[in-house]
Write an enzyme that holds these catalytic residues in place. Structure first.
Site, PDB file in Angstrom:
ATOM      1  N   TYR A  55       5.965  -5.187  -4.698  1.00  0.00           N
ATOM      2  CA  TYR A  55       5.339  -6.747  -5.392  1.00  0.00           C
ATOM      3  C   TYR A  55       5.978  -6.674  -6.987  1.00  0.00           C
ATOM      4  O   TYR A  55       5.998  -7.674  -7.600  1.00  0.00           O
ATOM      5  CB  TYR A  55       3.894  -6.800  -5.745  1.00  0.00           C
ATOM      6  CG  TYR A  55       3.059  -6.889  -4.287  1.00  0.00           C
ATOM      7  CD1 TYR A  55       3.883  -6.737  -2.990  1.00  0.00           C
ATOM      8  CD2 TYR A  55       2.089  -7.259  -4.118  1.00  0.00           C
ATOM      9  CE1 TYR A  55       3.470  -6.902  -1.838  1.00  0.00           C
ATOM     10  CE2 TYR A  55       1.363  -7.474  -2.906  1.00  0.00           C
ATOM     11  CZ  TYR A  55       1.875  -7.358  -1.610  1.00  0.00           C
ATOM     12  OH  TYR A  55       1.447  -7.575  -0.567  1.00  0.00           O
TER      13      TYR A  55
ATOM     14  N   ASP B 207      -2.983  -4.202   0.011  1.00  0.00           N
ATOM     15  CA  ASP B 207      -3.362  -5.626   0.207  1.00  0.00           C
ATOM     16  C   ASP B 207      -3.578  -5.882   1.530  1.00  0.00           C
ATOM     17  O   ASP B 207      -4.894  -6.505   1.724  1.00  0.00           O
ATOM     18  CB  ASP B 207      -1.932  -6.677   0.017  1.00  0.00           C
ATOM     19  CG  ASP B 207      -2.182  -7.776  -0.558  1.00  0.00           C
ATOM     20  OD1 ASP B 207      -3.427  -8.277  -0.639  1.00  0.00           O
ATOM     21  OD2 ASP B 207      -1.112  -8.740  -0.351  1.00  0.00           O
TER      22      ASP B 207
ATOM     23  N   LYS C   2       3.729   5.396   5.399  1.00  0.00           N
ATOM     24  CA  LYS C   2       4.682   5.114   6.344  1.00  0.00           C
ATOM     25  C   LYS C   2       5.868   6.355   6.296  1.00  0.00           C
ATOM     26  O   LYS C   2       6.962   5.821   6.122  1.00  0.00           O
ATOM     27  CB  LYS C   2       5.299   3.831   6.445  1.00  0.00           C
ATOM     28  CG  LYS C   2       5.929   3.478   7.590  1.00  0.00           C
ATOM     29  CD  LYS C   2       5.184   3.453   8.856  1.00  0.00           C
ATOM     30  CE  LYS C   2       6.061   2.731  10.203  1.00  0.00           C
ATOM     31  NZ  LYS C   2       5.451   2.843  11.462  1.00  0.00           N
TER      32      LYS C   2
ATOM     33  N   ASP D 229      -7.823  -6.719   3.234  1.00  0.00           N
ATOM     34  CA  ASP D 229      -7.987  -7.882   3.865  1.00  0.00           C
ATOM     35  C   ASP D 229      -8.841  -7.627   5.204  1.00  0.00           C
ATOM     36  O   ASP D 229      -9.776  -8.076   5.692  1.00  0.00           O
ATOM     37  CB  ASP D 229      -7.072  -9.027   4.084  1.00  0.00           C
ATOM     38  CG  ASP D 229      -6.898  -9.971   3.137  1.00  0.00           C
ATOM     39  OD1 ASP D 229      -7.243  -9.421   1.636  1.00  0.00           O
ATOM     40  OD2 ASP D 229      -6.326 -10.893   3.343  1.00  0.00           O
TER      41      ASP D 229
HETATM   42  C1  IPM Z   1      -4.780  -9.689  -3.578  1.00  0.00           C
HETATM   43  C2  IPM Z   1      -4.011 -11.023  -3.544  1.00  0.00           C
HETATM   44  C3  IPM Z   1      -3.101 -10.905  -4.434  1.00  0.00           C
HETATM   45  C4  IPM Z   1      -2.101  -9.917  -4.044  1.00  0.00           C
HETATM   46  C5  IPM Z   1      -1.978 -12.337  -4.416  1.00  0.00           C
HETATM   47  C6  IPM Z   1      -2.838 -13.351  -4.713  1.00  0.00           C
HETATM   48  C7  IPM Z   1      -0.903 -12.010  -5.274  1.00  0.00           C
HETATM   49  O1  IPM Z   1      -3.735 -11.329  -2.043  1.00  0.00           O
HETATM   50  O2  IPM Z   1      -5.348  -9.521  -4.809  1.00  0.00           O
HETATM   51  O3  IPM Z   1      -5.045  -9.169  -2.598  1.00  0.00           O
HETATM   52  O4  IPM Z   1      -1.342  -9.818  -3.123  1.00  0.00           O
HETATM   53  O5  IPM Z   1      -2.381  -8.816  -4.962  1.00  0.00           O
HETATM   54 MG    MG Z   2      -4.508  -9.705  -0.773  1.00  0.00          MG
END
Ligand code: IPM
Ligand code: MG
Length: 360
Positions: free
Chosen positions: A146, A251, A195, A255
């Site tokens: 990122y 990330d 990985k 989720d």
């Molecule tokens: C998170 C979000 C962010 C990230 C985005 C909005 C840039 O998905 O905080 O997980 O990828 O870090």
């Molecule tokens: Mg995220």
């Protein structure tokens, strides 16, 4: 005590969920004799609309001048919102990445625990859930893909895009230490996810994590490949205590972890640097499809405020009070739509905030 909190309401459901977190913080202030002084800071789409950029220098300074930052969410619908017609560095997400980097928030703590009351909202089978699970993802937040160099070019008429994944050992070491520090106070197990069967950055990650582990003999370290981890999270989530991983893997896995808790609307997070300062935000996104409807789940933001009290202000008792109030409300059967199940009482965003604030 008086605490200065920079508040980034942001976009989508952000303003609604932050409003409820402030309501709960104010209930805490009243009960325990504190005061929270809020300063609204624009970021993401809200900042683009006013300043043309997702994060201004003034906004960064306002955050730096606060004791902590409480955030809702940023971003809009990537196919329909005009924010996504802008060049990538001017889009809402770029503001958040820049803020994380400017404040050196390298350690992102994302707890995922299953409340017994929400078992029905958990998509896993009962035999997989067992007695539930309680894990923490420690995601590296200011390095990796990122923040690496990226470009899109055309070579001999062929479009080509490139993102780079770089980590140096200092970046790995500091976040690994944070993971072990947390594990030491929990069930004393770190699962480092990488990985390493393919990536050099992962092979270095593994080596450095092993070096750090030597200083924590009481904590068990195991390594797991990220693809396997994605599978294990839905196969046997109870095996995890602290999951330590790099930015993009974290990330994605966070989720996934949030979904098995029943709803992404339940997952709090803290982004920390080397000081007491931190930025606290729900792990979920801005959910533009339900924005402004007063139906979003504010619990993740409220629990993020609790993390702020605990990590940045050392107000453990007050943080406990928020967490207990959330637990109580769930036990009493109040649910927002995302976690609704038979026999429960469905409430909207502000009613959920009222319920929790009233139980502080
Ligand atoms: C998170 C979000 C962010 C990230 C985005 C909005 C840039 O998905 O905080 O997980 O990828 O870090
Ligand atoms: Mg995220």
């Amino acid at each position: 005590m008086n605490y200065k909190v920079a508040v980034i309401s942001g976009d989508g459901i952000g303003p609604e969920i932050v409003r409820e977190a402030k309501k709960v913080l104010d209930a805490v202030a009243e009960k325990y004799g504190h005061s929270f002084q809020y300063k609204e800071v624009l970021m993401g789409g809200a900042s683009i609309d006013v300043h043309g950029v997702p994060l201004t220098e003034e906004a960064i300074t306002a955050c730096k001048n606060a004791d902590a930052v409480l955030m809702g969410s940023i971003g809009g619908n990537t196919s329909t919102s005009p924010w996504y017609q802008l060049p990538p560095e001017k889009r809402p997400e770029a503001g958040l990445l820049k803020l994380r980097k400017s404040l050196n928030l390298f350690a992102n703590v994302r707890p995922a625990l299953l409340y017994q009351e929400l078992k029905a909202a958990c998509p896993l089978k009962d035999e997989v859930i067992g007695n539930g699970f309680d894990l923490v993802i420690m995601r590296e937040l200011t390095g990796g893909l990122y923040f690496g160099e990226r470009k899109t070019i055309e070579e001999n008429g062929i479009r080509k895009a490139c993102d780079t994944l770089t980590y140096d050992e200092t970046e790995i070491r500091r976040v690994a230490k944070r993971a072990f520090d947390i594990a030491r106070k929990r069930r004393k197990k770190v699962t480092s996810v990488d990985k390493a069967n393919v990536l050099d950055s992962s092979r270095l990650w593994r080596k450095v994590v092993e070096e750090v582990a030597k200083d924590y003999p009481e904590v068990t370290l195991e390594h797991m490949l990220v693809d396997n981890c994605a599978m294990q999270l839905v196969k046997d989530p109870a095996q995890f205590d602290v999951v330590l991983t790099e930015n993009m893997f974290g990330d994605i896995l966070s989720d996934e972890a949030s979904m098995i808790t029943g709803s992404i609307g339940m997952l709090a997070s803290a982004s920390l640097n080397n000081t007491k300062f931190g930025l606290y935000e729900p792990s979920g996104g801005s959910a533009p499809d339900i924005a402004g409807k007063n139906i979003a789940n504010p619990i993740a933001t409220i629990l993020s405020a609790a993390m702020m009290l605990r990590f940045s202000f050392d107000l453990d008792k007050e943080a406990d009070a928020i967490e207990a109030a959330v637990q109580k409300v769930l036990t009493e059967g109040y649910r927002t739509g995302d976690i609704m199940s038979d026999g429960c009482k469905q409430v909207n965003t502000d009613e959920m905030g009222d319920c929790i604030a009233a139980r502080i």
